[in-house]
Design a protein around this motif. Sequence first.
Motif, PDB file in Angstrom:
ATOM      1  N   GLY A   1      33.551   9.124  18.762  1.00 19.94           N
ATOM      2  CA  GLY A   1      33.809   8.046  19.696  1.00 19.94           C
ATOM      3  C   GLY A   1      32.697   7.029  19.780  1.00 19.94           C
ATOM      4  O   GLY A   1      32.399   6.496  20.845  1.00 19.94           O
ATOM      5  N   GLY A   2      32.020   6.770  18.693  1.00 17.14           N
ATOM      6  CA  GLY A   2      30.943   5.804  18.696  1.00 17.14           C
ATOM      7  C   GLY A   2      29.571   6.448  18.760  1.00 17.14           C
ATOM      8  O   GLY A   2      28.573   5.802  18.520  1.00 17.14           O
ATOM      9  N   TYR A   3      29.486   7.733  19.126  1.00 16.95           N
ATOM     10  CA  TYR A   3      28.216   8.434  19.117  1.00 16.95           C
ATOM     11  C   TYR A   3      27.870   8.845  17.692  1.00 16.95           C
ATOM     12  O   TYR A   3      28.744   9.034  16.856  1.00 16.95           O
ATOM     13  CB  TYR A   3      28.277   9.695  19.989  1.00 16.95           C
ATOM     14  N   PRO A   4      26.591   9.022  17.410  1.00 13.97           N
ATOM     15  CA  PRO A   4      26.215   9.482  16.080  1.00 13.97           C
ATOM     16  C   PRO A   4      26.708  10.904  15.847  1.00 13.97           C
ATOM     17  O   PRO A   4      27.002  11.643  16.787  1.00 13.97           O
ATOM     18  CB  PRO A   4      24.678   9.420  16.110  1.00 13.97           C
ATOM     19  N   ALA A   5      26.780  11.298  14.587  1.00 12.73           N
ATOM     20  CA  ALA A   5      27.302  12.617  14.258  1.00 12.73           C
ATOM     21  C   ALA A   5      26.442  13.722  14.830  1.00 12.73           C
ATOM     22  O   ALA A   5      26.935  14.783  15.168  1.00 12.73           O
ATOM     23  CB  ALA A   5      27.402  12.750  12.734  1.00 12.73           C
ATOM     24  N   ASP A   6      25.140  13.522  14.961  1.00 15.68           N
ATOM     25  CA  ASP A   6      24.242  14.522  15.506  1.00 15.68           C
ATOM     26  C   ASP A   6      24.245  14.443  17.026  1.00 15.68           C
ATOM     27  O   ASP A   6      23.824  13.432  17.590  1.00 15.68           O
ATOM     28  CB  ASP A   6      22.828  14.296  14.964  1.00 15.68           C
ATOM     29  N   PRO A   7      24.697  15.492  17.743  1.00 17.37           N
ATOM     30  CA  PRO A   7      24.721  15.423  19.205  1.00 17.37           C
ATOM     31  C   PRO A   7      23.348  15.240  19.827  1.00 17.37           C
ATOM     32  O   PRO A   7      23.241  14.792  20.965  1.00 17.37           O
ATOM     33  CB  PRO A   7      25.325  16.788  19.602  1.00 17.37           C
ATOM     34  N   LEU A   8      22.270  15.597  19.114  1.00 14.82           N
ATOM     35  CA  LEU A   8      20.933  15.483  19.674  1.00 14.82           C
ATOM     36  C   LEU A   8      20.333  14.095  19.494  1.00 14.82           C
ATOM     37  O   LEU A   8      19.259  13.815  20.024  1.00 14.82           O
ATOM     38  CB  LEU A   8      20.008  16.515  19.025  1.00 14.82           C
TER      39      LEU A   8
ATOM     40  N   ALA B   1      20.153  20.365  29.587  1.00  9.46           N
ATOM     41  CA  ALA B   1      20.998  19.183  29.394  1.00  9.46           C
ATOM     42  C   ALA B   1      22.311  19.595  28.733  1.00  9.46           C
ATOM     43  O   ALA B   1      22.360  20.558  27.958  1.00  9.46           O
ATOM     44  CB  ALA B   1      20.281  18.149  28.522  1.00  9.46           C
ATOM     45  N   ASN B   2      23.366  18.865  29.055  1.00 11.11           N
ATOM     46  CA  ASN B   2      24.631  19.057  28.349  1.00 11.11           C
ATOM     47  C   ASN B   2      24.456  18.674  26.891  1.00 11.11           C
ATOM     48  O   ASN B   2      23.866  17.632  26.582  1.00 11.11           O
ATOM     49  CB  ASN B   2      25.729  18.204  28.979  1.00 11.11           C
ATOM     50  N   LEU B   3      24.987  19.479  26.005  1.00 19.54           N
ATOM     51  CA  LEU B   3      24.841  19.205  24.577  1.00 19.54           C
ATOM     52  C   LEU B   3      25.570  17.939  24.161  1.00 19.54           C
ATOM     53  O   LEU B   3      25.092  17.193  23.314  1.00 19.54           O
ATOM     54  CB  LEU B   3      25.361  20.397  23.768  1.00 19.54           C
ATOM     55  N   ASP B   4      26.713  17.654  24.777  1.00 19.08           N
ATOM     56  CA  ASP B   4      27.523  16.539  24.285  1.00 19.08           C
ATOM     57  C   ASP B   4      26.984  15.173  24.671  1.00 19.08           C
ATOM     58  O   ASP B   4      27.140  14.207  23.933  1.00 19.08           O
ATOM     59  CB  ASP B   4      28.975  16.687  24.756  1.00 19.08           C
ATOM     60  N   ASN B   5      26.313  15.061  25.836  1.00 19.70           N
ATOM     61  CA  ASN B   5      25.854  13.726  26.245  1.00 19.70           C
ATOM     62  C   ASN B   5      24.484  13.699  26.884  1.00 19.70           C
ATOM     63  O   ASN B   5      24.023  12.641  27.314  1.00 19.70           O
ATOM     64  CB  ASN B   5      26.871  13.079  27.198  1.00 19.70           C
ATOM     65  N   GLY B   6      23.805  14.834  26.986  1.00 17.35           N
ATOM     66  CA  GLY B   6      22.444  14.855  27.499  1.00 17.35           C
ATOM     67  C   GLY B   6      22.313  14.770  29.002  1.00 17.35           C
ATOM     68  O   GLY B   6      21.200  14.727  29.521  1.00 17.35           O
ATOM     69  N   SER B   7      23.420  14.746  29.734  1.00 16.82           N
ATOM     70  CA  SER B   7      23.346  14.599  31.187  1.00 16.82           C
ATOM     71  C   SER B   7      23.010  15.930  31.860  1.00 16.82           C
ATOM     72  O   SER B   7      23.036  16.991  31.243  1.00 16.82           O
ATOM     73  CB  SER B   7      24.671  14.066  31.720  1.00 16.82           C
ATOM     74  N   THR B   8      22.688  15.851  33.155  1.00 22.89           N
ATOM     75  CA  THR B   8      22.426  17.049  33.944  1.00 22.89           C
ATOM     76  C   THR B   8      23.705  17.870  34.078  1.00 22.89           C
ATOM     77  O   THR B   8      24.756  17.311  34.394  1.00 22.89           O
ATOM     78  CB  THR B   8      21.913  16.654  35.344  1.00 22.89           C
ATOM     79  N   PRO B   9      23.652  19.169  33.838  1.00 24.40           N
ATOM     80  CA  PRO B   9      24.870  19.990  33.928  1.00 24.40           C
ATOM     81  C   PRO B   9      25.486  19.946  35.321  1.00 24.40           C
ATOM     82  O   PRO B   9      24.784  19.840  36.326  1.00 24.40           O
ATOM     83  CB  PRO B   9      24.376  21.397  33.579  1.00 24.40           C
ATOM     84  N   SER B  10      26.798  20.043  35.381  1.00 22.58           N
ATOM     85  CA  SER B  10      27.503  20.105  36.659  1.00 22.58           C
ATOM     86  C   SER B  10      27.277  21.474  37.297  1.00 22.58           C
ATOM     87  O   SER B  10      26.733  22.388  36.683  1.00 22.58           O
ATOM     88  CB  SER B  10      29.004  19.889  36.432  1.00 22.58           C
TER      89      SER B  10
ATOM     90  N   PRO C   1      21.271  24.712  14.849  1.00 23.04           N
ATOM     91  CA  PRO C   1      20.080  23.854  14.926  1.00 23.04           C
ATOM     92  C   PRO C   1      19.638  23.539  16.349  1.00 23.04           C
ATOM     93  O   PRO C   1      18.724  22.749  16.555  1.00 23.04           O
ATOM     94  CB  PRO C   1      20.576  22.555  14.261  1.00 23.04           C
ATOM     95  N   TYR C   2      20.265  24.153  17.385  1.00 22.08           N
ATOM     96  CA  TYR C   2      20.043  23.694  18.759  1.00 22.08           C
ATOM     97  C   TYR C   2      19.165  24.605  19.605  1.00 22.08           C
ATOM     98  O   TYR C   2      18.955  24.321  20.770  1.00 22.08           O
ATOM     99  CB  TYR C   2      21.394  23.509  19.464  1.00 22.08           C
ATOM    100  N   LYS C   3      18.655  25.707  19.053  1.00 19.82           N
ATOM    101  CA  LYS C   3      17.794  26.636  19.800  1.00 19.82           C
ATOM    102  C   LYS C   3      18.451  27.085  21.103  1.00 19.82           C
ATOM    103  O   LYS C   3      17.823  27.092  22.159  1.00 19.82           O
ATOM    104  CB  LYS C   3      16.433  25.989  20.095  1.00 19.82           C
ATOM    105  N   GLN C   4      19.701  27.482  21.027  1.00 23.67           N
ATOM    106  CA  GLN C   4      20.427  27.907  22.217  1.00 23.67           C
ATOM    107  C   GLN C   4      20.316  29.407  22.433  1.00 23.67           C
ATOM    108  O   GLN C   4      20.429  30.183  21.489  1.00 23.67           O
ATOM    109  CB  GLN C   4      21.911  27.541  22.100  1.00 23.67           C
ATOM    110  N   GLY C   5      20.108  29.792  23.707  1.00 23.35           N
ATOM    111  CA  GLY C   5      20.301  31.178  24.074  1.00 23.35           C
ATOM    112  C   GLY C   5      21.795  31.447  24.220  1.00 23.35           C
ATOM    113  O   GLY C   5      22.609  30.511  24.190  1.00 23.35           O
ATOM    114  N   LEU C   6      22.178  32.714  24.408  1.00 20.50           N
ATOM    115  CA  LEU C   6      23.598  33.017  24.559  1.00 20.50           C
ATOM    116  C   LEU C   6      24.173  32.349  25.804  1.00 20.50           C
ATOM    117  O   LEU C   6      25.340  31.952  25.815  1.00 20.50           O
ATOM    118  CB  LEU C   6      23.793  34.535  24.630  1.00 20.50           C
ATOM    119  N   HIS C   7      23.369  32.214  26.855  1.00 25.28           N
ATOM    120  CA  HIS C   7      23.834  31.534  28.070  1.00 25.28           C
ATOM    121  C   HIS C   7      24.025  30.040  27.814  1.00 25.28           C
ATOM    122  O   HIS C   7      24.906  29.413  28.387  1.00 25.28           O
ATOM    123  CB  HIS C   7      22.868  31.773  29.225  1.00 25.28           C
ATOM    124  N   ASP C   8      23.208  29.460  26.930  1.00 28.15           N
ATOM    125  CA  ASP C   8      23.399  28.050  26.551  1.00 28.15           C
ATOM    126  C   ASP C   8      24.699  27.876  25.773  1.00 28.15           C
ATOM    127  O   ASP C   8      25.423  26.893  25.972  1.00 28.15           O
ATOM    128  CB  ASP C   8      22.230  27.565  25.683  1.00 28.15           C
TER     129      ASP C   8
END
Length: 239
Positions: free
Chosen positions: A82-89, A176-185, A221-228
């Motif tokens: 949707g106009g964002y780069p292919a890399d979510p980060l 941060a949310n992976l898709d847009n970097g915002s504060t999680p709800s 590539p995102y260094k996520q824990g299982l909770h992430d």
Amino acid sequence: MTTEPPPGSGGGEPPEDDPFRKRPPQQEPPQPPYGQGQPPSGAGQGSPYDASRDPYGGGSGQPPPFGGGPYGGGPQGGDPYGGYPADPLSGMPPLADSGKRTLARIIDMILVFIVVSLLAWAFGVAQYTVDADDIEFGKTFGRELLAAILYVAYDTILTAKSGQTLGKKWLGMRVANLDNGSTPSAQTSLIRALVLWVPFAFCCACVWTAVCGGWSYFDKPYKQGLHDKAAKTVVVSTR
């Protein structure tokens, strides 16, 4: 004293004014190739230039719409982001170091453990007592339930408020949310906290903490824990 809820404290889409929300990069409009939409310099009345024979723009004065070129480029040419780069980060701060994440988690565990111990002592809820062969499992369960509630509430409230527990704030990190970097709800923060703390409180504290949090040391590539992974979040550096 404001009454507005903090960014990310509710469900649904994060607000547009969230300072942590990732913005798509500004892109320069593509330059039309030679002859597209305008004749070469010097062409005018009486010029041999024939716009109808222009192989690029047909003399229409308008470049082809995005996605209409021979390669299907542009934000409307099948861009799955949707106009964002292919890399979510892309456009986000660098990912936080896993070692600092572990230290921040230890700080959080100590802080909440102190509160749990004080409340357990105040209400007489010991972890367990032994009277000959009689182990009072009721008190054990009561302490574990108290620990689970406090750990989950602590993590959920602070993460939904600013993306930072005290440990993360002191060490310069945030969730941060992976898709847009915002504060999680609040909902996302609750899912993340439940996956992290419920097994920790009730059955396998050391093993689960090592597996769930330690997953970030090896995840690519995102260094996520299982909770992430469960909440679709990442932890990024703030300094």
